[in-house]
Scaffold this motif. Sequence first.
Motif, PDB file in Angstrom:
ATOM      1  N   THR A  90      47.660  51.642  32.747  1.00  0.00           N
ATOM      2  CA  THR A  90      48.431  52.817  31.894  1.00  0.00           C
ATOM      3  C   THR A  90      47.727  54.431  32.271  1.00  0.00           C
ATOM      4  N   ARG A  91      46.457  54.540  33.066  1.00  0.00           N
ATOM      5  CA  ARG A  91      45.874  55.203  33.117  1.00  0.00           C
ATOM      6  C   ARG A  91      45.592  55.870  33.853  1.00  0.00           C
ATOM      7  N   PRO A  92      45.612  56.899  34.980  1.00  0.00           N
ATOM      8  CA  PRO A  92      45.088  57.317  36.030  1.00  0.00           C
ATOM      9  C   PRO A  92      43.531  56.616  36.497  1.00  0.00           C
ATOM     10  N   LEU A  93      42.912  56.640  35.628  1.00  0.00           N
ATOM     11  CA  LEU A  93      41.659  55.825  36.307  1.00  0.00           C
ATOM     12  C   LEU A  93      41.636  54.799  36.059  1.00  0.00           C
ATOM     13  N   GLU A  94      42.475  53.961  35.231  1.00  0.00           N
ATOM     14  CA  GLU A  94      42.446  52.296  35.484  1.00  0.00           C
ATOM     15  C   GLU A  94      42.885  51.873  36.910  1.00  0.00           C
ATOM     16  N   ILE A  95      43.217  52.663  37.271  1.00  0.00           N
ATOM     17  CA  ILE A  95      43.804  52.448  39.204  1.00  0.00           C
ATOM     18  C   ILE A  95      42.511  51.851  39.069  1.00  0.00           C
ATOM     19  N   PRO A  96      41.412  52.238  39.793  1.00  0.00           N
ATOM     20  CA  PRO A  96      40.751  51.366  40.098  1.00  0.00           C
ATOM     21  C   PRO A  96      39.717  49.438  39.861  1.00  0.00           C
ATOM     22  N   LYS A  97      39.980  50.176  38.811  1.00  0.00           N
ATOM     23  CA  LYS A  97      40.144  48.650  38.439  1.00  0.00           C
ATOM     24  C   LYS A  97      40.700  47.955  38.385  1.00  0.00           C
ATOM     25  N   LEU A  98      42.048  47.865  38.887  1.00  0.00           N
ATOM     26  CA  LEU A  98      43.464  47.102  39.118  1.00  0.00           C
ATOM     27  C   LEU A  98      43.245  46.660  40.662  1.00  0.00           C
ATOM     28  N   ASN A  99      42.400  47.985  40.823  1.00  0.00           N
ATOM     29  CA  ASN A  99      42.245  47.370  43.092  1.00  0.00           C
ATOM     30  C   ASN A  99      41.102  46.314  42.560  1.00  0.00           C
ATOM     31  N   ASP A 100      40.805  46.718  42.384  1.00  0.00           N
ATOM     32  CA  ASP A 100      39.120  45.520  42.445  1.00  0.00           C
ATOM     33  C   ASP A 100      40.129  44.345  41.725  1.00  0.00           C
ATOM     34  N   LEU A 101      40.598  44.307  40.716  1.00  0.00           N
ATOM     35  CA  LEU A 101      41.246  42.527  40.460  1.00  0.00           C
ATOM     36  C   LEU A 101      41.751  41.934  41.319  1.00  0.00           C
ATOM     37  N   MET A 102      42.488  43.212  42.601  1.00  0.00           N
ATOM     38  CA  MET A 102      43.605  42.652  43.647  1.00  0.00           C
ATOM     39  C   MET A 102      42.665  42.046  44.241  1.00  0.00           C
ATOM     40  N   LYS A 103      41.461  42.817  44.868  1.00  0.00           N
ATOM     41  CA  LYS A 103      40.713  42.181  45.703  1.00  0.00           C
ATOM     42  C   LYS A 103      39.762  40.665  45.533  1.00  0.00           C
ATOM     43  N   ARG A 104      39.310  40.769  43.691  1.00  0.00           N
ATOM     44  CA  ARG A 104      38.971  39.498  43.673  1.00  0.00           C
ATOM     45  C   ARG A 104      39.453  38.474  43.537  1.00  0.00           C
ATOM     46  N   GLY A 105      40.911  38.497  43.519  1.00  0.00           N
ATOM     47  CA  GLY A 105      41.429  37.810  42.964  1.00  0.00           C
ATOM     48  C   GLY A 105      42.356  36.912  44.713  1.00  0.00           C
ATOM     49  N   THR A 106      42.594  38.069  45.623  1.00  0.00           N
ATOM     50  CA  THR A 106      42.298  37.268  46.710  1.00  0.00           C
ATOM     51  C   THR A 106      41.200  37.180  47.012  1.00  0.00           C
ATOM     52  N   ALA A 107      40.485  37.333  47.355  1.00  0.00           N
ATOM     53  CA  ALA A 107      38.994  36.319  47.615  1.00  0.00           C
ATOM     54  C   ALA A 107      38.943  34.635  46.792  1.00  0.00           C
ATOM     55  N   ASN A 108      39.276  35.378  45.997  1.00  0.00           N
ATOM     56  CA  ASN A 108      39.560  34.018  45.183  1.00  0.00           C
ATOM     57  C   ASN A 108      40.106  32.834  46.235  1.00  0.00           C
ATOM     58  N   GLY A 109      41.304  33.245  46.029  1.00  0.00           N
ATOM     59  CA  GLY A 109      42.360  32.457  46.754  1.00  0.00           C
ATOM     60  C   GLY A 109      43.662  32.309  46.964  1.00  0.00           C
ATOM     61  N   VAL A 110      44.001  33.405  45.774  1.00  0.00           N
ATOM     62  CA  VAL A 110      45.754  33.409  44.828  1.00  0.00           C
ATOM     63  C   VAL A 110      46.112  34.537  45.222  1.00  0.00           C
ATOM     64  N   HIS A 111      47.217  33.340  45.822  1.00  0.00           N
ATOM     65  CA  HIS A 111      47.855  33.961  46.909  1.00  0.00           C
ATOM     66  C   HIS A 111      49.213  34.799  46.758  1.00  0.00           C
ATOM     67  N   GLY A 112      49.658  35.648  47.188  1.00  0.00           N
ATOM     68  CA  GLY A 112      51.220  36.414  47.104  1.00  0.00           C
ATOM     69  C   GLY A 112      50.762  37.981  45.433  1.00  0.00           C
ATOM     70  N   LEU A 113      49.254  37.938  45.751  1.00  0.00           N
ATOM     71  CA  LEU A 113      49.687  39.387  44.862  1.00  0.00           C
ATOM     72  C   LEU A 113      50.030  40.437  45.441  1.00  0.00           C
TER      73      LEU A 113
END
Length: 414
Positions: free
Chosen positions: A116-139
């Motif tokens: 909801t704020r620009p400063l949270e975007i890096p955390k969102l990017n980290d979640l995408m990287k982590r999820g992809t590494a964990n084998g979550v498809h379709g993110l």
Amino acid sequence: MLKHTLKSLRRMSTTTAAAPAAKEKVDCVVIGAGVVGIAVARELALKGREVLVLDSGPTFGTGTSSRNSEVIHAGIYYPLNSLKAIFCVRGRELLYKYCSEHEVPHKQIGKLIVATRPLEIPKLNDLMKRGTANGVHGLRMLEGFEAMKMEPELQCVKALLSPASGIVDSHSLMLSLVGEAENHGTTFSYNTSVIGGHLEGNCMNVHISESKNLRNWNGVSLLQPELTLIPKLVVNSAGLSAPALAKRFIGLDNVFIPPAYYARGCYFSLANTKVAPFKHLIYPIPEDGGLGVHVTLDLDGQIKFGPDVEWIDGIDDTLSFLNRFDYSVNANRAERFYPEIRKYYPDLRDGSLQPSYAGIRPKLSGPRQSPIDFIIQGEDTHGVPGLVNLFGIESPGLTSSMAIAEYVAAKFLR
């Protein structure tokens, strides 16, 4: 063999205090009839084992299993190669398959994790990287306008779309698993408390009492078992009470029992709303101790918000062992919910939140501490033959339940 044990359980109410406890040999005992305990019992039964499930409550799933968000998680949040990551991804696959094949109500509605704020975007990017590494498809990362086009009531600057996330009717799931377990010979004994145990030879002897006999216990006097079970395998899946119960197993070194922390989470429902404002699960960036006050839907489309995080002090081993937790929801906590929810749902009206229910997370780390993984330990860890402890099975425990069961059966059955 279980027929003899059942007769002994029924005789417990007629046992006098002076009479010695009967002893019965059994194959497998599972302590706790939450979703994980039930799934473990079913898996053991499918492997051809005789299973007895003991629960202090009047029926199955009266604790954490019935007091959660009922979300099928994808596996995004958890560190790579952690048990939470591995079991969540595998458990999600098993859960969707099981629910489809057994007509358990569920729906793969997808989730938006929002910045909801620009400063949270890096955390969102980290979640995408982590999820992809964990084998979550379709993110997929969405710009704010894309997410708000999907959900017009939403406000965000960016969002991570997780199509694999969903919801499940947890009671129907547990009912189905209980039925399957029973069909394969599992016996469930409710209102039956495990009050401790002792190591004798190569077996952890399990001490049993009727739950009603603990109601007036002062927490100090020595509890006398009405029945002692001698199982080849015992699985401590007692949820919130698992660490406190483990401390009552004489012969298990306390060094292997992690400290327990408890975090209450309250839920509020959305009142006076004919049409649900959201069609997807909406999650903010995770907070200390939880995943943030999020939006979840039930299968009827009703909206609820929660849970928050309220660390509970003063829960000693006796209160935990007796499962005496406060599940009340203070209506005044809504005042903390409104500003959190309005970060992503600005049109939330004053007075529209109604107290719903609360749950308590069985955590292994406290405030401002790094999260700790599930702990699943057997003889190779603590040296006690036939004893398996499940500690800290918080979220994503529901999603992981069938994967945990698969792991326990594969690793610890002899």
